[in-house]
Design an enzyme around this catalytic site. Structure first.
Site, PDB file in Angstrom:
ATOM      1  N   HIS A   1      -1.505   2.732 -14.390  1.00 21.56           N
ATOM      2  CA  HIS A   1      -1.245   3.562 -13.212  1.00 21.56           C
ATOM      3  C   HIS A   1      -1.382   5.050 -13.545  1.00 21.56           C
ATOM      4  O   HIS A   1      -1.932   5.816 -12.757  1.00 21.56           O
ATOM      5  CB  HIS A   1       0.141   3.279 -12.635  1.00 21.56           C
ATOM      6  CG  HIS A   1       0.245   1.982 -11.917  1.00 21.56           C
ATOM      7  ND1 HIS A   1      -0.459   1.694 -10.783  1.00 21.56           N
ATOM      8  CD2 HIS A   1       0.971   0.871 -12.183  1.00 21.56           C
ATOM      9  CE1 HIS A   1      -0.172   0.479 -10.373  1.00 21.56           C
ATOM     10  NE2 HIS A   1       0.695  -0.051 -11.214  1.00 21.56           N
TER      11      HIS A   1
ATOM     12  N   ASP B   1       8.264   7.776  -7.159  1.00 23.39           N
ATOM     13  CA  ASP B   1       7.863   6.370  -7.092  1.00 23.39           C
ATOM     14  C   ASP B   1       8.532   5.614  -8.234  1.00 23.39           C
ATOM     15  O   ASP B   1       8.161   5.793  -9.384  1.00 23.39           O
ATOM     16  CB  ASP B   1       6.340   6.271  -7.197  1.00 23.39           C
ATOM     17  CG  ASP B   1       5.787   4.950  -6.732  1.00 23.39           C
ATOM     18  OD1 ASP B   1       6.571   4.048  -6.388  1.00 23.39           O
ATOM     19  OD2 ASP B   1       4.548   4.814  -6.728  1.00 23.39           O
TER      20      ASP B   1
ATOM     21  N   GLY C   1       0.791  -1.220   0.000  1.00 26.31           N
ATOM     22  CA  GLY C   1       0.000   0.000   0.000  1.00 26.31           C
ATOM     23  C   GLY C   1       0.822   1.267   0.000  1.00 26.31           C
ATOM     24  O   GLY C   1       0.287   2.358   0.233  1.00 26.31           O
TER      25      GLY C   1
END
Length: 169
Positions: free
Chosen positions: A50, A80, A14
């Site tokens: 994404h 990220d 997560g």
């Protein structure tokens, strides 16, 4: 402005979702700085999915190694992820851990100096045991050292466990 948050944890814990929620709490138009290279068609589809999931409020930047070249001052930026960022330096250095570590640290220092609200996402790949081959072990070492380097400079560090953020710094 000029803060660093590090979010770490295992695969599918997560981390990215939590990072994106934090970013949206801090800014109406955050930056998503993706560090992944496109390795194959499946990976390309994952990246596209994404990107579409994030929505129009995000400014998307794809940068494999040198995010400090982008104008990020004053923005909230999700990086990220650190693991893929390290992978790029590691493979470009042909597995030279010392060289890759020096290059990642130098780029991190340049990035941290721009005065943005950074949220770094990384993996704790060393929690899963010792890898069978030397290349994997060297990369695990690199990842651990980079995580420590960022965590020491971070204002806040979270460990994700089963979708739950545990604040550890």
């Amino acid at each position: 402005m000029g803060s660093i948050t590090l979010i770490t944890g295992g695969q599918r814990s997560g981390k990215s979702s939590f990072a994106q929620r934090l970013a949206l709490e801090r800014s109406g138009n955050p930056v998503y700085l993706a560090t992944s290279r496109v390795w194959d068609d499946e990976h390309r589809r994952r990246i596209e999915r994404h990107r579409a999931d994030r929505g129009p409020q995000w400014t998307n930047i794809e940068e494999e190694k040198h995010p400090s070249v982008h104008d990020l001052g004053g923005r909230t930026v999700v990086v990220d992820c650190v693991t893929l960022w390290c992978t790029n330096f590691f493979f470009d250095s042909e597995g030279d851990t010392d060289r890759a570590l020096a290059e990642v640290k130098a780029e991190f220092d340049l990035l941290a100096a721009v005065g943005a609200d950074f949220i770094f996402v990384t993996n704790e790949i060393g929690l899963g045991g010792v890898a069978e081959n030397a290349l994997q072990r060297r990369f695990t070492d690199l990842q651990g050292w980079v995580n420590q380097y960022i965590a020491q400079r971070a204002d806040a560090v979270y460990m994700m466990v089963s979708g739950l953020p545990l604040r550890i710094k």
